[in-house]
Design a protein around this motif. Structure first.
Motif, mmCIF file in Angstrom:
data_model
loop_
_atom_site.group_PDB
_atom_site.id
_atom_site.type_symbol
_atom_site.label_atom_id
_atom_site.label_comp_id
_atom_site.label_asym_id
_atom_site.label_seq_id
_atom_site.Cartn_x
_atom_site.Cartn_y
_atom_site.Cartn_z
ATOM 1 N N LEU A 111 -0.175 49.093 79.799
ATOM 2 C CA LEU A 111 1.186 49.417 80.199
ATOM 3 C C LEU A 111 2.140 48.287 79.834
ATOM 4 O O LEU A 111 1.741 47.126 79.733
ATOM 5 N N PHE A 112 3.393 48.649 79.664
ATOM 6 C CA PHE A 112 4.435 47.656 79.409
ATOM 7 C C PHE A 112 4.892 47.077 80.751
ATOM 8 O O PHE A 112 5.529 47.775 81.547
ATOM 9 N N SER A 113 4.595 45.850 80.989
ATOM 10 C CA SER A 113 5.026 45.224 82.246
ATOM 11 C C SER A 113 6.525 44.991 82.286
ATOM 12 O O SER A 113 7.114 44.851 83.371
ATOM 13 N N THR A 114 7.155 44.926 81.133
ATOM 14 C CA THR A 114 8.585 44.621 81.083
ATOM 15 C C THR A 114 9.469 45.859 81.231
ATOM 16 O O THR A 114 10.687 45.741 81.332
ATOM 17 N N SER A 115 8.890 47.050 81.215
ATOM 18 C CA SER A 115 9.679 48.282 81.311
ATOM 19 C C SER A 115 9.837 48.694 82.769
ATOM 20 O O SER A 115 9.158 48.184 83.670
ATOM 21 N N SER A 116 10.749 49.642 82.999
ATOM 22 C CA SER A 116 11.016 50.093 84.364
ATOM 23 C C SER A 116 11.588 51.501 84.346
ATOM 24 O O SER A 116 11.891 52.050 83.284
ATOM 25 N N TYR A 117 11.743 52.067 85.532
ATOM 26 C CA TYR A 117 12.343 53.395 85.676
ATOM 27 C C TYR A 117 13.103 53.426 86.993
ATOM 28 O O TYR A 117 12.950 52.540 87.844
ATOM 29 N N THR A 118 13.924 54.462 87.186
ATOM 30 C CA THR A 118 14.700 54.611 88.412
ATOM 31 C C THR A 118 14.071 55.685 89.292
ATOM 32 O O THR A 118 13.876 56.824 88.856
ATOM 33 N N SER A 119 13.744 55.324 90.504
ATOM 34 C CA SER A 119 13.080 56.245 91.428
ATOM 35 C C SER A 119 14.066 57.281 91.964
ATOM 36 O O SER A 119 15.242 56.991 92.201
ATOM 37 N N ILE A 120 13.568 58.518 92.149
ATOM 38 C CA ILE A 120 14.366 59.568 92.791
ATOM 39 C C ILE A 120 14.018 59.665 94.271
ATOM 40 O O ILE A 120 14.568 60.500 95.000
ATOM 41 N N GLY A 121 13.077 58.811 94.721
ATOM 42 C CA GLY A 121 12.666 58.860 96.115
ATOM 43 C C GLY A 121 11.710 60.016 96.382
ATOM 44 O O GLY A 121 11.396 60.824 95.500
#
Length: 473
Positions: A111-121
């Motif tokens: 996995l890319f440790s530097t990537s991210s996403y926005t949670s919808i909860g």
């Protein structure tokens, strides 16, 4: 070797394995990695982060050990499906895991440790269980608390599928296969994905188990549409069958350089479709109400839309079924745009050439057919005329021969008997005349002609009394 032509999709991953699937949970990392830019790095990572029995240190879960053990049995099935379906980039199951989320994914890569996403909860888990509302909400408050709140930017190594829209839609609609995207891959921000899947609920208890994930690369979808392209003067665009018509792929939109998606009414796409026309396309058939499959197919196949520069047709995907299905609802819509100035002119010229060629062939065929017909008519007339005049010719020939041989003892060589007519010959006045002529000549013709009277002397008494008066003379 095992990914075949799909290798360009995984070229960003330095290590890739199709030997087995991978199991992921929140906070899993490599304790030996100290480089913040490394793919395996995670702050303050220890062996406890990878403890399957507890579910790690980020979101411990009492069910993680059991889920991981049972998920390992799915690896052979995922491997077989992945190798058979060449359009799939990755596939797996993402488990609720008491709200902490975890998953088994194939193929196995870092996995890319530097990537991210926005949670919808996970507030959607308070919705009543769609399988059996009497069971109460889909998730408990304790499980909801294990999710990141809506709007939180979450690093990839804390990934929880319950916080993603595609899994939420599957869980809330267990009776349908859900499609999602295009969206950026949370584990590779440079990649756009389309996903399809369906939620899994326990058949006995009715509780939510997991979301099925099947990922498709937009490159693969683009290639499929390129192969389905009609010709060089048409443009095929695939859009979601949603409110705005989110574009999945279009010749005039490059996802590799795009930061966000676009809609089908974007003038830069040059589809000729505006928001009103897109609404008209969707309103041809109301799939939320009972509909007739035959009439629905007819409407989409026969209806054309027109803008100032384009002639446009549309068709829903998946295709309209042969029989009525109350659960059917389009996920996408294919829009074919044809430029009037570039597309219609060659098409009209082609049609004109075909019409001219057809006319020429028809004229030639008509002339040939007419000549052949005239020849046949002449042959028939000649045959009928010969058949009608043959008796008269015979009568004339016999008459000439009889007159020519008159006075001869034998009249051999004269054809006194005419050949009989065909059995199918009709009875006419001419046939009656021939019959009477035949009877007439049969009485004095042939070998039975009358014999000549022999010349002989016959003495007669001379009653001429003037002999005395002329005696003196």
């Amino acid at each position: 070797e095992h990914v075949q032509d799909r290798w360009p999709w995984y070229s960003v991953y330095p290590r890739l394995s199709t030997e087995s699937a991978m199991y992921s949970m929140q906070g899993a990392c490599d304790p030996r990695s100290t480089d913040p830019t490394a793919m395996q790095y995670y702050p303050n990572c220890t062996d406890d982060n990878n403890d399957l029995s507890t579910g790690g240190v980020i979101a411990p879960s009492p069910t993680n050990a059991q889920v991981a053990r049972k998920a390992a049995d799915l690896s052979p099935f995922l491997k077989a499906l992945f190798e058979y379906h060449q359009d799939i980039t990755e596939m797996g199951l993402y488990f609720g895991n008491s709200g902490a989320g975890s998953g088994i994914l194939f193929p196995h890569y870092e996995l890319f440790s530097t990537s991210s996403y926005t949670s919808i909860g996970c507030d959607w888990m308070r919705t009543l269980n769609p399988i059996d509302p009497q069971l109460g909400p889909i998730g408990t408050e304790e499980e909801i608390d294990r999710c990141h709140p809506a709007g939180t930017v979450v690093p990839t190594r804390e990934y929880n599928a319950l916080e993603r829209g595609w899994c939420r839609d599957q869980a809330l609609n267990p009776d349908r296969i859900q499609n999602a995207g295009p969206y950026k891959n949370a584990w590779n921000p440079e990649e756009w994905l389309m996903t399809a899947g369906r939620s899994v609920y326990d058949r006995v208890t009715g509780t939510f188990i997991s979301c099925i994930y099947v990922g498709f690369s937009l490159d693969g979808i683009n290639q499929i549409l390129a192969n389905a392209k009609v010709d060089d003067w048409s443009m095929l665009t695939l859009a979601r069958y949603d409110e705005d018509g989110t574009v999945v792929t279009s010749p005039n939109f490059d996802f590799d350089t795009a930061d966000t998606t676009t809609t089908i009414d974007d003038p830069a796409l040059e589809t000729g479709v505006d928001s009103q026309m897109f609404d008209d396309m969707k309103s041809l058939v109301d799939f939320s109400q009972p509909w007739d499959p035959k009439e629905a197919r007819r409407l989409y196949e026969k209806t054309l839309f027109e803008s100032e520069e384009k002639i446009i047709s549309a068709y829903p995907i998946p295709s309209i079924p042969e029989e009525y299905d109350p659960n059917y609802y389009p996920e996408f819509i294919a829009v074919l745009s044809l430029a009037k100035d570039q597309g219609l002119a060659p098409q009209v010229d082609e049609v004109n050439e075909e019409v001219d060629e057809s006319v020429r062939n028809l004229v030639i065929f008509t002339l040939v057919l007419g000549l052949v017909g005239l020849a046949i008519v002449f042959v028939l007339i000649f045959g009928v005329a010969s058949w009608l005049t043959d008796p008269l010719k015979w009568m004339n020939d016999v008459g000439d021969q009889v007159v020519g041989k008159f006075g001869e003892e034998l009249d051999s060589g004269i054809d006194y008997e005419r050949k009989t007519a065909l059995p199918c010959s009709p009875k006419t006045e001419l046939s009656s005349l021939v019959a009477e002529f035949t009877k007439m000549i049969s009485r004095f013709s042939g070998d039975g002609t009358a014999e000549r009277v022999q010349v002989k002397e016959v003495e007669c008494r001379n009653m001429f009394n003037l002999s005395k008066e002329f005696a003196m003379l």
